[in-house]
Design a protein around this motif. Structure first.
Motif, PDB file in Angstrom:
ATOM      1  N   CYS A  26       0.866  -1.175   0.000  1.00  0.00           N
ATOM      2  CA  CYS A  26       0.000   0.000   0.000  1.00  0.00           C
ATOM      3  C   CYS A  26       0.903   1.225   0.000  1.00  0.00           C
ATOM      4  CB  CYS A  26      -0.897   0.008   1.239  1.00  0.00           C
ATOM      5  SG  CYS A  26      -1.825   1.545   1.434  1.00  0.00           S
ATOM      6  N   LYS A  28      -0.107   4.325   0.406  1.00  0.00           N
ATOM      7  CA  LYS A  28      -0.719   5.459   1.111  1.00  0.00           C
ATOM      8  C   LYS A  28       0.250   6.001   2.167  1.00  0.00           C
ATOM      9  CE  LYS A  28      -5.522   6.435   2.154  1.00  0.00           C
ATOM     10  NZ  LYS A  28      -5.556   7.284   0.990  1.00  0.00           N
ATOM     11  N   PRO A  31       0.076   6.355   6.277  1.00  0.00           N
ATOM     12  CA  PRO A  31      -0.972   5.328   6.253  1.00  0.00           C
ATOM     13  C   PRO A  31      -2.189   5.759   7.060  1.00  0.00           C
ATOM     14  CG  PRO A  31       0.856   4.656   7.663  1.00  0.00           C
ATOM     15  CD  PRO A  31       1.284   5.933   6.994  1.00  0.00           C
ATOM     16  N   CYS A  32      -3.323   5.116   6.805  1.00  0.00           N
ATOM     17  CA  CYS A  32      -4.525   5.396   7.589  1.00  0.00           C
ATOM     18  C   CYS A  32      -4.225   5.096   9.057  1.00  0.00           C
ATOM     19  CB  CYS A  32      -5.676   4.488   7.166  1.00  0.00           C
ATOM     20  SG  CYS A  32      -6.047   4.491   5.412  1.00  0.00           S
ATOM     21  N   CYS A  35      -4.824   1.486  10.585  1.00  0.00           N
ATOM     22  CA  CYS A  35      -4.737   0.568   9.436  1.00  0.00           C
ATOM     23  C   CYS A  35      -4.962  -0.869   9.893  1.00  0.00           C
ATOM     24  CB  CYS A  35      -3.361   0.704   8.788  1.00  0.00           C
ATOM     25  SG  CYS A  35      -3.004  -0.594   7.585  1.00  0.00           S
ATOM     26  N   TRP A  36      -5.833  -1.578   9.186  1.00  0.00           N
ATOM     27  CA  TRP A  36      -6.225  -2.909   9.642  1.00  0.00           C
ATOM     28  C   TRP A  36      -5.221  -3.988   9.218  1.00  0.00           C
ATOM     29  CZ3 TRP A  36      -9.455  -6.712   6.605  1.00  0.00           C
ATOM     30  CH2 TRP A  36      -9.273  -6.531   5.241  1.00  0.00           C
ATOM     31  N   SER A  37      -4.275  -3.644   8.314  1.00  0.00           N
ATOM     32  CA  SER A  37      -3.330  -4.680   7.878  1.00  0.00           C
ATOM     33  C   SER A  37      -1.922  -4.093   7.734  1.00  0.00           C
ATOM     34  CB  SER A  37      -3.793  -5.285   6.562  1.00  0.00           C
ATOM     35  OG  SER A  37      -3.940  -4.276   5.571  1.00  0.00           O
ATOM     36  N   ARG A  41       1.186  -3.809   4.303  1.00  0.00           N
ATOM     37  CA  ARG A  41       1.495  -2.545   3.617  1.00  0.00           C
ATOM     38  C   ARG A  41       2.801  -2.643   2.843  1.00  0.00           C
ATOM     39  NH1 ARG A  41      -0.064   0.599   8.218  1.00  0.00           N
ATOM     40  NH2 ARG A  41       2.063   1.312   8.465  1.00  0.00           N
ATOM     41  N   GLY A  74      -3.473  -4.711   2.240  1.00  0.00           N
ATOM     42  CA  GLY A  74      -2.795  -3.809   1.318  1.00  0.00           C
ATOM     43  C   GLY A  74      -3.776  -2.929   0.517  1.00  0.00           C
ATOM     44  N   GLU A  75      -3.302  -2.516  -0.613  1.00  0.00           N
ATOM     45  CA  GLU A  75      -4.101  -1.636  -1.473  1.00  0.00           C
ATOM     46  C   GLU A  75      -4.087  -2.180  -2.906  1.00  0.00           C
ATOM     47  OE1 GLU A  75      -6.183   1.273  -1.271  1.00  0.00           O
ATOM     48  OE2 GLU A  75      -6.345   0.437  -3.277  1.00  0.00           O
ATOM     49  N   GLY A 106      -8.543   2.113  -0.527  1.00  0.00           N
ATOM     50  CA  GLY A 106      -8.467   3.283   0.354  1.00  0.00           C
ATOM     51  C   GLY A 106      -8.603   4.589  -0.418  1.00  0.00           C
TER      52      GLY A 106
HETATM   53  S1  SF4 Z   1      -3.526  -0.931   3.807  1.00  0.00           S
HETATM   54 FE1  SF4 Z   1      -5.599  -0.051   3.685  1.00  0.00          FE
HETATM   55  S2  SF4 Z   1      -6.040   0.656   5.808  1.00  0.00           S
HETATM   56 FE2  SF4 Z   1      -3.785   0.332   5.637  1.00  0.00          FE
HETATM   57  S3  SF4 Z   1      -2.927   2.355   5.091  1.00  0.00           S
HETATM   58 FE3  SF4 Z   1      -3.300   1.220   3.170  1.00  0.00          FE
HETATM   59  S4  SF4 Z   1      -5.374   1.883   2.509  1.00  0.00           S
HETATM   60 FE4  SF4 Z   1      -5.146   2.432   4.695  1.00  0.00          FE
END
Ligand code: SF4
Length: 168
Positions: A26, A28, A31-32, A35-37, A41, A74-75, A106
């Motif tokens: 991911c 991002k 990160p959020c 983040c649930w995972s 990432r 992930g994303e 996301g």
């Molecule tokens: S894996 Fe999902 S929840 Fe975690 S930072 Fe990336 S978009 Fe956000």
């Protein structure tokens, strides 16, 4: 592309029995929060998605009670670069037009359609759960979503009608 896990008889991520593919990586940043995972990432986490991995998903989709594939992370939308996911959804759409493909992202639908690669991928997605996870808006009662801002969008149909259509 790497993936963190595959559940072949999942009843949590979507409607009915589904195959759930959790891709790794991911982009991002930051990160959020919540983040649930976090492990997934990393783009290096998990195993390489091989031809055998694809074949195992296709074989499993032949079971009549399997309703379709759910793609989570992930994303997924940060994992389109090598064409693996696009190839997978194209194959499934061709071989199993009656089965559905769900995807969790996301990014919002409006953000995703600005990118030509993501736009092409969305043309094969029946349901998109969109938007970043926002801890303050957490709502565990909301179907398929972690926070209230996230939407359940009929992606293919929204592209056809050129406006956001909700899946449920
Ligand atoms: S894996 Fe999902 S929840 Fe975690 S930072 Fe990336 S978009 Fe956000």
């Amino acid at each position: 592309m790497n993936y963190a896990n595959i559940f072949f008889d999942d009843t949590v991520n979507g409607i009915g029995f589904r195959i759930s593919l959790f891709v790794s990586g991911c982009a991002k940043h930051p990160p959020c929060i919540g983040c649930w995972s976090p492990l997934a990432r990393s783009f290096d986490y998990g195993k390489t998605f091989t031809k055998e991995t694809k074949d195992s998903i296709i074989e499993s989709l032949k079971k009549p009670y399997i309703k379709g594939l759910s793609i989570l992370g992930g994303e997924p939308m940060d994992n389109l670069g090598d064409g693996t996911l696009l190839d997978l959804v194209k194959t499934i759409s061709r071989m199993f037009p009656e089965k559905t493909i769900f995807c969790w992202s996301g990014y919002t639908f409006e953000e995703l359609i600005k990118d030509p690669v993501r736009l092409e991928f969305l043309q094969y997605i029946d349901m998109l759960r969109d938007g970043e996870y926002i801890e303050e808006l957490k709502d565990i009662t909301q179907y398929l979503s972690g926070s209230k801002n996230q939407r359940i969008i009929a992606a293919k149909e929204s592209l056809k009608q050129n406006k956001v259509i909700f899946y449920i």
